[in-house]
Write a protein that holds these residues in place. Structure first.
Motif, PDB file in Angstrom:
ATOM      1  N   PHE A   1     -15.338  10.414 -33.404  1.00  0.00           N
ATOM      2  CA  PHE A   1     -16.127   9.754 -34.447  1.00  0.00           C
ATOM      3  C   PHE A   1     -17.382  10.558 -34.776  1.00  0.00           C
ATOM      4  CE2 PHE A   1     -19.602   6.916 -35.658  1.00  0.00           C
ATOM      5  CZ  PHE A   1     -19.060   6.298 -36.777  1.00  0.00           C
TER       6      PHE A   1
ATOM      7  N   ARG B   1      -9.840   5.136 -34.904  1.00  0.00           N
ATOM      8  CA  ARG B   1     -10.012   3.687 -34.819  1.00  0.00           C
ATOM      9  C   ARG B   1      -8.824   3.015 -34.149  1.00  0.00           C
ATOM     10  NH1 ARG B   1     -12.558   0.081 -39.668  1.00  0.00           N
ATOM     11  NH2 ARG B   1     -12.887  -1.818 -38.457  1.00  0.00           N
TER      12      ARG B   1
ATOM     13  N   GLY C   1     -10.657   9.260 -39.261  1.00  0.00           N
ATOM     14  CA  GLY C   1     -11.324   8.093 -38.693  1.00  0.00           C
ATOM     15  C   GLY C   1     -10.358   6.960 -38.418  1.00  0.00           C
TER      16      GLY C   1
ATOM     17  N   SER D   1     -23.952   7.593 -33.043  1.00  0.00           N
ATOM     18  CA  SER D   1     -22.727   7.953 -32.327  1.00  0.00           C
ATOM     19  C   SER D   1     -23.034   8.837 -31.128  1.00  0.00           C
ATOM     20  CB  SER D   1     -21.743   8.648 -33.276  1.00  0.00           C
ATOM     21  OG  SER D   1     -22.243   9.900 -33.707  1.00  0.00           O
TER      22      SER D   1
ATOM     23  N   TRP E   1     -20.192   2.530 -37.265  1.00  0.00           N
ATOM     24  CA  TRP E   1     -18.943   2.522 -38.032  1.00  0.00           C
ATOM     25  C   TRP E   1     -19.092   1.672 -39.288  1.00  0.00           C
ATOM     26  CZ3 TRP E   1     -14.476   4.719 -35.387  1.00  0.00           C
ATOM     27  CH2 TRP E   1     -13.382   4.904 -36.249  1.00  0.00           C
TER      28      TRP E   1
END
Length: 303
Positions: free
Chosen positions: A85, A124, A120, A186, A26
């Motif tokens: 993600f 999050r 995103g 990821s 991230w």
């Protein structure tokens, strides 16, 4: 207490791997996006829009995300977050394809990046509370403080290495393949997460209406001065700490240090935080924590 107590649990070790991979990916992804967008536009406003696209869904969904996390099985919810993600990372990988700008105008690519950053922000808002809730279900209650320490250390390490590697990877392999590397991390986190078993839902208020849950949460925050003060202090610190979003301008137009220097600049705050964390273990703030955290020394270290 045994300093390695939490590490004696296999699932917690897997959890640390997952958290490192996610924080690393991230933080690396955000650095690469900032660099790419500013390189495309040379407009400081575009960097502000990136932050806005992430903060709007993250803030607006935060309260609802907490309620949903409380009502949902944590492992599977984290799987969905990491999968989301991964989809976003793959989308950014496709948008950074070197020959794409010859077929699609820059504005369309830019709006596509903004849209994926917006998604995103939604992911999050769920990711954070899910991770913190899952720790408590992996290790026994008496081991939780030790587990929290290892988890925070892993987060700091990934926060330092992610931006630094992002800067160097932009120089070595370019933006496109840097995005591919992020996507790989990821996917690795997603595969590792399946090694953790599903956890029971311990919330005694399953099925509680969302607005009733929100009212109780807000009432608790505003009636507990310590919690309210800590949240306010953190909000102000994060608000004025957002100046790091301007670092691509400094790296490209002022300091002329390139992507490698940009990665070092972006990693510097996390390095300072890690050093302060290590220092506080040797010289802990036992009394007057509020005064100490707002002292000129603390402000200097945070900057």
């Amino acid at each position: 207490m045994d300093p390695y107590a939490a590490l004696r649990f296999k699932e917690f070790n897997i959890f640390l791997l997952v958290r490192f991979a996610m924080v690393f990916a991230w933080s690396m992804q955000f650095i690469v996006i900032e660099w790419q967008v500013y390189s495309m536009t040379k407009d400081p406003l575009s960097l502000g829009i990136i932050g806005l696209m992430e903060v709007i869904p993250a803030v607006s969904m935060a309260l609802f995300a907490g309620h949903i996390v409380d009502q949902t099985e944590k492992r599977n919810l984290l799987v969905k977050c990491i999968f989301g993600f991964s989809v976003i990372s793959f989308g950014l990988f496709m948008l950074s394809w070197p020959s794409l700008d010859q077929k699609v105008d820059t504005g369309t690519i830019l709006y596509g990046i903004y849209f994926l950053v917006f998604l995103g922000g939604i992911v999050r808002s769920f990711l954070g509370p899910t991770i913190f809730s899952l720790i408590a279900l992996i290790v026994p209650k008496k081991i939780y403080p030790n587990a929290a320490t290892w988890s925070s250390t892993t987060w700091q390490l990934a926060s330092v290495l992610g931006p630094a590697l992002a800067g160097f990877s932009i120089s070595w392999i370019g933006v496109h393949w840097s995005m591919c590397l992020i996507f790989g991390f990821s996917v690795m986190a997603l595969i590792a997460l399946f090694q953790i078993s599903k956890k029971p839902i311990l919330n005694p208020k399953i099925g509680e209406p969302v607005f009733q849950s929100l009212r109780e949460g807000l009432r608790f925050v505003f009636s507990t001065k310590a919690v309210f003060g800590a949240l306010t202090l953190d909000m102000i610190a994060v608000l004025f700490g957002g100046a790091v979003a301007l670092l691509p301008i400094f790296a490209q137009d002022i300091l002329n240090v390139g992507s490698e220097g940009f990665g070092v600049l972006r990693a510097a705050p996390a390095v300072g935080a890690a050093l302060t964390m290590l220092g506080s273990t040797r010289f802990p703030y036992i009394r007057m924590q509020g005064r100490n955290c707002c002292s000129p020394y603390s402000v200097l270290v945070s900057v």
